[in-house]
Scaffold this motif. Structure first.
Motif, PDB file in Angstrom:
ATOM      1  N   SER A   1       0.830  -1.196   0.000  1.00 16.75           N
ATOM      2  CA  SER A   1       0.000   0.000   0.000  1.00 16.75           C
ATOM      3  C   SER A   1       0.865   1.246   0.000  1.00 16.75           C
ATOM      4  O   SER A   1       2.036   1.200   0.364  1.00 16.75           O
TER       5      SER A   1
ATOM      6  N   LYS B   1       0.786   3.667   1.977  1.00 13.84           N
ATOM      7  CA  LYS B   1       0.592   4.388   3.224  1.00 13.84           C
ATOM      8  C   LYS B   1       1.796   5.267   3.497  1.00 13.84           C
ATOM      9  O   LYS B   1       2.917   4.962   3.121  1.00 13.84           O
ATOM     10  N   LEU B   2       1.532   6.375   4.173  1.00 16.40           N
ATOM     11  CA  LEU B   2       2.586   7.282   4.581  1.00 16.40           C
ATOM     12  C   LEU B   2       3.003   6.945   6.001  1.00 16.40           C
ATOM     13  O   LEU B   2       2.170   6.702   6.862  1.00 16.40           O
TER      14      LEU B   2
ATOM     15  N   TYR C   1      -7.945   6.814   2.970  1.00 13.74           N
ATOM     16  CA  TYR C   1      -7.163   6.377   4.124  1.00 13.74           C
ATOM     17  C   TYR C   1      -7.781   6.915   5.413  1.00 13.74           C
ATOM     18  O   TYR C   1      -8.258   8.052   5.449  1.00 13.74           O
TER      19      TYR C   1
ATOM     20  N   TYR D   1      -6.365   7.633   9.264  1.00 12.89           N
ATOM     21  CA  TYR D   1      -5.193   7.710  10.131  1.00 12.89           C
ATOM     22  C   TYR D   1      -5.638   8.064  11.550  1.00 12.89           C
ATOM     23  O   TYR D   1      -6.610   8.791  11.746  1.00 12.89           O
TER      24      TYR D   1
ATOM     25  N   LEU E   1      -1.398   5.092   9.990  1.00 12.70           N
ATOM     26  CA  LEU E   1      -2.446   4.530   9.140  1.00 12.70           C
ATOM     27  C   LEU E   1      -3.203   3.433   9.864  1.00 12.70           C
ATOM     28  O   LEU E   1      -2.610   2.517  10.423  1.00 12.70           O
TER      29      LEU E   1
ATOM     30  N   GLN F   1      -6.618   1.419   4.645  1.00 11.34           N
ATOM     31  CA  GLN F   1      -6.604   2.036   3.326  1.00 11.34           C
ATOM     32  C   GLN F   1      -7.564   1.272   2.418  1.00 11.34           C
ATOM     33  O   GLN F   1      -7.543   0.037   2.368  1.00 11.34           O
TER      34      GLN F   1
END
Lengths: 113, 117
Positions: A98, A100-101, B33, B35, B45, B48
């Motif tokens: 993914s 994702k950050l 997303y 978070y 996260l 997602q």
């Protein structure tokens, strides 16, 4: 596991000063790096996005650099203003899986008039 | 262009109660997303979505947290039952579909601040 560190945790400068915020990451296999600004009680505002193939990005008084091999990025703010006071967050997006950050804890900047 | 919308902005509940948050992403953004940002920390996260499918929920505490994205647009995040350590800001973000936008810049909503007493 990617880890992102931001130094310093807090910074206070007089108006007009040029300043540098630092971000380091442990895994160089990233596809991009984003710098965000967060004002108290607010969401995140994207400032600059650097692709893994790029070395730097500029927007107005902001310049962000990326050195993937050393796992470092800097955010340079020229001629700081009181309105720049906020928390600045660095986040990296890893390759694979993914997008994702992974965020650092941020640097809280105060620019004094 | 309208940004990412979230509601409510603030919520105070007692532990063991349930709560739900809503997110409407930027129009045309296929990836969404959620978070969690605990005070003094960077966002982490939770889950997602790509359209209405889950891409990554590895850090979602599935015994108490659940999320859905019906019809691939709006999303809801639920906590049941809430614990004290769930006090945080819950941020929703969206980005364009991966193949069409390799840069995947994420745009964030204002967040929902949850306080569990």
């Amino acid at each position: 596991k990617q880890e992102v560190t931001q130094i310093p945790a807090a910074l206070s400068v007089p108006e007009g000063e040029n300043l540098v915020l630092n971000c380091s990451f442990t895994d160089s296999a990233i596809y991009n790096l984003q710098w965000f600004r967060q004002d108290p009680g607010k969401g995140l505002t994207s400032l600059l996005l650097i692709q893994s193939s790029q070395r730097e990005q500029t927007s107005g008084r902001l310049n962000a650099s990326l050195d993937k091999s050393s796992g470092r990025s800097t955010l340079y703010i020229a001629a700081s203003q009181p309105g720049d006071s906020a928390t600045y967050l660095c986040a990296v997006g890893n390759r694979g899986g993914s997008e994702k950050l992974v965020f650092g804890k941020g640097t809280k900047l105060t620019v004094n008039p | 262009e309208a940004g990412v919308a979230q509601s409510p902005r603030y919520k105070i509940i007692e532990k063991r109660q349930s709560v739900a948050f809503w997110c409407n992403p930027i129009s045309g953004h296929a990836t969404l997303y959620w978070y969690q940002q605990i005070l003094g920390q960077g966002p982490k996260l939770l889950i997602q979505f790509q359209n209405n499918g889950v891409v990554d929920d590895s850090q979602l505490p599935k015994d108490r947290f659940s999320a859905e994205r019906l019809k691939g647009v709006d999303s809801t995040l639920k906590i049941q039952p809430a614990k004290l350590e769930d006090s945080a800001v819950y941020l929703c973000a969206s980005s364009l579909i991966r193949l069409a936008a390799p840069y995947n810049e994420q745009f964030f909503g204002p967040g929902t601040r949850l306080t569990v007493l």
